[in-house]
Design a protein around this motif. Structure first.
Motif, short mmCIF file in Angstrom:
data_model
loop_
_atom_site.label_atom_id
_atom_site.label_comp_id
_atom_site.label_asym_id
_atom_site.label_seq_id
_atom_site.Cartn_x
_atom_site.Cartn_y
_atom_site.Cartn_z
N UNK A 72 0.83 -1.21 0.00
CA UNK A 72 0.00 0.00 0.00
C UNK A 72 0.86 1.26 0.00
N UNK A 73 2.01 1.21 0.67
CA UNK A 73 2.90 2.38 0.75
C UNK A 73 3.81 2.54 -0.47
N UNK A 74 4.14 1.43 -1.17
CA UNK A 74 5.17 1.48 -2.20
C UNK A 74 4.70 1.17 -3.62
N UNK A 75 3.52 0.63 -3.78
CA UNK A 75 3.07 0.23 -5.11
C UNK A 75 2.58 1.42 -5.92
N UNK A 76 2.94 1.44 -7.18
CA UNK A 76 2.52 2.46 -8.14
C UNK A 76 1.03 2.27 -8.44
N UNK A 77 0.37 3.32 -8.89
CA UNK A 77 -1.06 3.21 -9.22
C UNK A 77 -1.32 2.19 -10.32
N UNK A 78 -0.35 2.01 -11.23
CA UNK A 78 -0.50 1.01 -12.30
C UNK A 78 -0.54 -0.40 -11.71
N UNK A 79 0.22 -0.64 -10.65
CA UNK A 79 0.20 -1.93 -9.97
C UNK A 79 -1.23 -2.27 -9.56
N UNK A 80 -1.91 -1.33 -8.93
CA UNK A 80 -3.27 -1.56 -8.45
C UNK A 80 -4.26 -1.64 -9.60
#
Length: 103
Positions: A72-80
């Motif tokens: 939640x702290x490190x993932x890019x918006x594209x990841x989600x």
């Protein structure tokens, strides 16, 4: 203390090409400072691209909850945006072998 870490992610998007390379970059930006390695398997199905990412190695997370907080702290918006499913197992290291009663 280090934990054995096994993460599986399923990413899907509309077919545009080079999806595995894009996922590899996302994982490098998130896990580049961790002792984790990954294998990517890419498939194209009916106009969509799918990448299965198997991430393995050692991490400083002691639980699945800690791992999710890290994401939640490190993932890019594209990841989600691309993420469609995941599975994770975190096995914290245990002190001693428990055969002699020491910890």
């Amino acid at each position: 203390m280090n934990s054995e870490t096994y993460l599986d992610f399923c990413f899907i998007r509309e077919q545009t090409g080079d999806f595995a390379a894009d996922i590899d970059e996302l994982l490098k930006s998130m896990f580049g400072k961790k002792r984790l390695n990954w294998f990517l398997e890419e498939k194209t199905i009916e106009g969509a691209e799918m990448v299965i990412a198997e991430v393995k190695g050692m991490s400083d997370w002691s639980s699945e909850e800690e791992t999710i907080l890290f994401l939640e702290d490190h993932a890019d918006s594209k990841f989600w945006e691309y993420l469609q499913g995941y599975k994770m197992f975190i096995y914290p290291a245990k002190k001693g072998c428990n055969s002699c009663g020491t910890h």
